[in-house]
Design a protein around this motif. Structure first.
Motif, PDB file in Angstrom:
ATOM      1  N   LEU A  86       0.862  -1.184   0.000  1.00 41.99           N
ATOM      2  CA  LEU A  86       0.000   0.000   0.000  1.00 41.99           C
ATOM      3  C   LEU A  86       0.896   1.230   0.000  1.00 41.99           C
ATOM      4  O   LEU A  86       1.691   1.432   0.921  1.00 41.99           O
ATOM      5  CB  LEU A  86      -0.908   0.018   1.232  1.00 41.99           C
ATOM      6  N   ASP A  87       0.788   2.036  -1.025  1.00 41.49           N
ATOM      7  CA  ASP A  87       1.545   3.278  -1.148  1.00 41.49           C
ATOM      8  C   ASP A  87       0.652   4.402  -0.651  1.00 41.49           C
ATOM      9  O   ASP A  87      -0.312   4.785  -1.315  1.00 41.49           O
ATOM     10  CB  ASP A  87       1.948   3.489  -2.605  1.00 41.49           C
ATOM     11  N   LEU A  88       0.957   4.911   0.541  1.00 46.61           N
ATOM     12  CA  LEU A  88       0.146   5.964   1.159  1.00 46.61           C
ATOM     13  C   LEU A  88       0.766   7.309   0.790  1.00 46.61           C
ATOM     14  O   LEU A  88       1.836   7.665   1.285  1.00 46.61           O
ATOM     15  CB  LEU A  88       0.091   5.770   2.681  1.00 46.61           C
ATOM     16  N   SER A 139      -3.519  -0.708  -8.589  1.00 44.21           N
ATOM     17  CA  SER A 139      -4.484   0.372  -8.791  1.00 44.21           C
ATOM     18  C   SER A 139      -3.923   1.669  -8.235  1.00 44.21           C
ATOM     19  O   SER A 139      -3.034   1.672  -7.380  1.00 44.21           O
ATOM     20  CB  SER A 139      -5.825   0.052  -8.121  1.00 44.21           C
ATOM     21  N   VAL A 140      -4.457   2.766  -8.738  1.00 38.17           N
ATOM     22  CA  VAL A 140      -4.060   4.112  -8.299  1.00 38.17           C
ATOM     23  C   VAL A 140      -5.308   4.846  -7.838  1.00 38.17           C
ATOM     24  O   VAL A 140      -6.162   5.207  -8.651  1.00 38.17           O
ATOM     25  CB  VAL A 140      -3.368   4.889  -9.438  1.00 38.17           C
ATOM     26  N   GLY A 141      -5.450   5.033  -6.523  1.00 39.95           N
ATOM     27  CA  GLY A 141      -6.565   5.794  -5.987  1.00 39.95           C
ATOM     28  C   GLY A 141      -7.904   5.088  -6.007  1.00 39.95           C
ATOM     29  O   GLY A 141      -8.911   5.691  -5.632  1.00 39.95           O
ATOM     30  N   ARG A 142      -7.955   3.822  -6.455  1.00 43.35           N
ATOM     31  CA  ARG A 142      -9.251   3.143  -6.518  1.00 43.35           C
ATOM     32  C   ARG A 142      -9.751   2.750  -5.137  1.00 43.35           C
ATOM     33  O   ARG A 142     -10.946   2.862  -4.848  1.00 43.35           O
ATOM     34  CB  ARG A 142      -9.163   1.888  -7.401  1.00 43.35           C
ATOM     35  N   ASP A 148      -2.375   4.007  -3.311  1.00 42.76           N
ATOM     36  CA  ASP A 148      -2.080   3.218  -4.502  1.00 42.76           C
ATOM     37  C   ASP A 148      -1.736   1.804  -4.053  1.00 42.76           C
ATOM     38  O   ASP A 148      -1.108   1.615  -3.006  1.00 42.76           O
ATOM     39  CB  ASP A 148      -0.907   3.811  -5.279  1.00 42.76           C
ATOM     40  N   VAL A 149      -2.138   0.824  -4.828  1.00 45.78           N
ATOM     41  CA  VAL A 149      -1.948  -0.578  -4.468  1.00 45.78           C
ATOM     42  C   VAL A 149      -0.958  -1.218  -5.433  1.00 45.78           C
ATOM     43  O   VAL A 149      -1.069  -1.052  -6.657  1.00 45.78           O
ATOM     44  CB  VAL A 149      -3.281  -1.351  -4.501  1.00 45.78           C
ATOM     45  N   ARG A 150       0.002  -1.941  -4.875  1.00 44.57           N
ATOM     46  CA  ARG A 150       0.951  -2.711  -5.667  1.00 44.57           C
ATOM     47  C   ARG A 150       0.674  -4.186  -5.422  1.00 44.57           C
ATOM     48  O   ARG A 150       0.865  -4.683  -4.311  1.00 44.57           O
ATOM     49  CB  ARG A 150       2.395  -2.370  -5.285  1.00 44.57           C
ATOM     50  N   ASP A 214     -13.252   6.667 -10.636  1.00 45.08           N
ATOM     51  CA  ASP A 214     -12.849   5.336 -10.184  1.00 45.08           C
ATOM     52  C   ASP A 214     -12.918   5.189  -8.676  1.00 45.08           C
ATOM     53  O   ASP A 214     -12.800   4.083  -8.153  1.00 45.08           O
ATOM     54  CB  ASP A 214     -11.413   5.039 -10.635  1.00 45.08           C
ATOM     55  N   VAL A 215     -13.052   6.289  -7.944  1.00 45.94           N
ATOM     56  CA  VAL A 215     -13.072   6.225  -6.483  1.00 45.94           C
ATOM     57  C   VAL A 215     -14.510   6.102  -6.010  1.00 45.94           C
ATOM     58  O   VAL A 215     -15.340   6.964  -6.300  1.00 45.94           O
ATOM     59  CB  VAL A 215     -12.429   7.485  -5.866  1.00 45.94           C
TER      60      VAL A 215
END
Length: 284
Positions: A86-88, A139-142, A148-150, A214-215
């Motif tokens: 998780l990229d915060l 995902s980015v911001g979803r 962001d999710v890696r 997308d959010v």
């Protein structure tokens, strides 16, 4: 390379990265792409995250072929850890940590201590282990604004890496191993994207900006509860974040009074609460 080898000893497949955080080895198929795309079956290097390995010989070979590399990436979704990152983020008004706290409270899951890497921009990466399946998509911001999710097919910049903006470092007192991903969070990470719905235009909301389609919208009651349960030290940050989400969903005017009351319940002065909500309404 030394940092990458240490990570590989702990079971994390790695690849060399440039200062811009991109794979350091160029594709051997550039100019004549393979159909279907080659993921390393040709035996040559340069397939991005598909080159990731824990084998010391392979890692040394990759870094020898890319002496300009200043960092390394850790592939997500691969055994034995099946890493989820998780990229915060903290840029452009986002607050990924507050967003994660909101999700944890709204969906009733703990945020266990886990490996945390600090990024040069002031954000942080949280590492979790996951099951072999289902795969977690990138995902980015979803999941939420600022997160962001890696997942499978993605990678995290490894601690010790030097990039254009600075160095990635382990946070103090970070655990030795990543924690298992909480089951409710895994459900959120693997859920199909929410169907696109009509969003109010900036003219109708009065916010001056268009939220990302997308959010998913945040439930009004959950936003109010999130503010109402704010601990000292997080009151203003939680209020601002919740107000931003409310205005993004076209609910700002409707929820302003309830958010103000919730903030005052925590001890925040009414004048300060109103100013924070007004600031959120003007956010670009």
């Amino acid at each position: 390379m030394a940092e990458a080898l240490i990570a590989a000893e702990r079971g994390y497949p790695v690849i060399p990265l440039t200062r811009s955080k991109l794979p350091a080895l160029r594709s051997p198929h550039r100019g004549h792409p393979e159909v279907p795309p080659c993921h390393g079956d040709c035996g040559r290097l340069g397939h991005g995250v598909h080159d990731a390995s824990t084998d010391p010989f392979t890692i040394r070979r990759m870094f020898a072929a890319a002496p300009w590399a200043t960092g390394y990436g850790i592939a997500c979704g691969l055994p034995p850890h099946h890493l989820i990152g998780l990229d915060l983020d903290t840029k452009n008004g986002a607050d990924g940590l507050t967003a994660l706290l909101f999700l944890a409270e709204a969906h009733d899951f703990p945020t266990p201590p886990t490996i945390m890497v600090r990024t040069p921009s002031g954000g942080q990466h949280l590492w979790f282990t996951g099951p072999p399946s289902p795969p977690v998509p990138n995902s980015v911001g979803r999941l939420a604004p600022g997160i962001d999710v890696r997942g499978t097919g993605g990678y995290l910049v490894g601690p010790g890496s030097l990039t254009t903006h600075g160095r990635y470092v382990l946070a103090p007192n970070t655990p030795d191993r990543p924690a298992p991903v909480p089951a409710p969070l895994l459900t959120l990470l693997t859920a199909p994207p929410a169907p696109t719905r009509h969003r109010p235009s900036p003219h109708h909301t009065g916010t001056g900006y268009e939220p990302s389609p997308d959010v998913p919208p945040q439930p009004a009651a959950a936003l109010v509860r999130f503010v109402r349960t704010s601990p000292v030290g997080q009151r203003n940050a939680r209020l601002f974040w919740a107000a931003c989400r409310a205005y993004e969903d076209g609910l700002g005017p409707e929820l302003a009074a309830r958010l103000t009351e919730a903030a005052c319940h925590t001890g925040l002065p009414e004048e300060e609460a109103r100013a924070t909500i007004a600031s959120a309404s003007r956010r670009r």
